[in-house]
Design a protein around this motif. Sequence first.
Motif, mmCIF file in Angstrom:
data_model
loop_
_atom_site.group_PDB
_atom_site.id
_atom_site.type_symbol
_atom_site.label_atom_id
_atom_site.label_comp_id
_atom_site.label_asym_id
_atom_site.label_seq_id
_atom_site.Cartn_x
_atom_site.Cartn_y
_atom_site.Cartn_z
ATOM 1 N N ALA A 76 -63.999 -5.630 87.216
ATOM 2 C CA ALA A 76 -63.665 -6.348 88.438
ATOM 3 C C ALA A 76 -64.328 -7.715 88.391
ATOM 4 O O ALA A 76 -65.439 -7.861 87.875
ATOM 5 C CB ALA A 76 -64.146 -5.573 89.663
ATOM 6 N N HIS A 77 -63.627 -8.708 88.888
ATOM 7 C CA HIS A 77 -64.239 -10.019 89.057
ATOM 8 C C HIS A 77 -63.587 -10.706 90.250
ATOM 9 O O HIS A 77 -62.609 -10.217 90.801
ATOM 10 C CB HIS A 77 -64.163 -10.857 87.771
ATOM 11 C CG HIS A 77 -62.854 -11.490 87.469
ATOM 12 N ND1 HIS A 77 -61.788 -10.794 86.938
ATOM 13 C CD2 HIS A 77 -62.441 -12.764 87.613
ATOM 14 C CE1 HIS A 77 -60.774 -11.624 86.757
ATOM 15 N NE2 HIS A 77 -61.141 -12.829 87.162
ATOM 16 N N ASN A 78 -64.176 -11.793 90.654
ATOM 17 C CA ASN A 78 -63.651 -12.509 91.806
ATOM 18 C C ASN A 78 -63.106 -13.863 91.390
ATOM 19 O O ASN A 78 -63.455 -14.395 90.332
ATOM 20 C CB ASN A 78 -64.726 -12.671 92.881
ATOM 21 C CG ASN A 78 -65.896 -13.507 92.418
ATOM 22 O OD1 ASN A 78 -66.282 -13.473 91.253
ATOM 23 N ND2 ASN A 78 -66.486 -14.260 93.323
ATOM 24 N N HIS A 79 -62.236 -14.392 92.213
ATOM 25 C CA HIS A 79 -61.720 -15.747 92.058
ATOM 26 C C HIS A 79 -62.111 -16.508 93.326
ATOM 27 O O HIS A 79 -61.410 -16.415 94.341
ATOM 28 C CB HIS A 79 -60.203 -15.759 91.896
ATOM 29 C CG HIS A 79 -59.719 -15.442 90.531
ATOM 30 N ND1 HIS A 79 -58.375 -15.351 90.236
ATOM 31 C CD2 HIS A 79 -60.369 -15.215 89.365
ATOM 32 C CE1 HIS A 79 -58.225 -15.067 88.954
ATOM 33 N NE2 HIS A 79 -59.418 -14.978 88.406
ATOM 34 N N PRO A 80 -63.221 -17.250 93.304
ATOM 35 C CA PRO A 80 -63.619 -18.018 94.484
ATOM 36 C C PRO A 80 -62.552 -19.016 94.933
ATOM 37 O O PRO A 80 -62.515 -19.407 96.096
ATOM 38 C CB PRO A 80 -64.888 -18.752 94.030
ATOM 39 C CG PRO A 80 -65.437 -17.897 92.943
ATOM 40 C CD PRO A 80 -64.232 -17.338 92.246
#
Length: 128
Positions: A76-80
Amino acid sequence: MLAGFIPCQAEDAVAHQLLRPLFDDERETLLLAGFDAFERLVRIERADGDATGRCLIPPRCWRSLLGGGIAAVLMAHNHPSGAAWPSDADIRTTHEAALFLRTMGIDLIDHLIFVAGGHFSFRTAEMM
């Protein structure tokens, strides 16, 4: 709405209560969650993005994660930026990680990309 996008209000407990709070709104962060054969969370490894904002999976994360009886991994990762759709690099990294894990008999169960309004799921979008 994008195929594979799950709004915040429809997120399961793992996504909403466990993973979402671990992301920083200002910087891209990558999480690797390892589960045992009984679907119990064993370990979470975290890698913060570099000066360019990209997250790379350092070897130390793989070593720590894979040393403890892991049967499945959730990336999982985020896209700010707020863009939920995966980049070409996200797609390539997902396929490379799945192949790497498969050689050790470990399943990559999904790769989630978190944004403020929800998350994108590779599995739900049938991209795995």
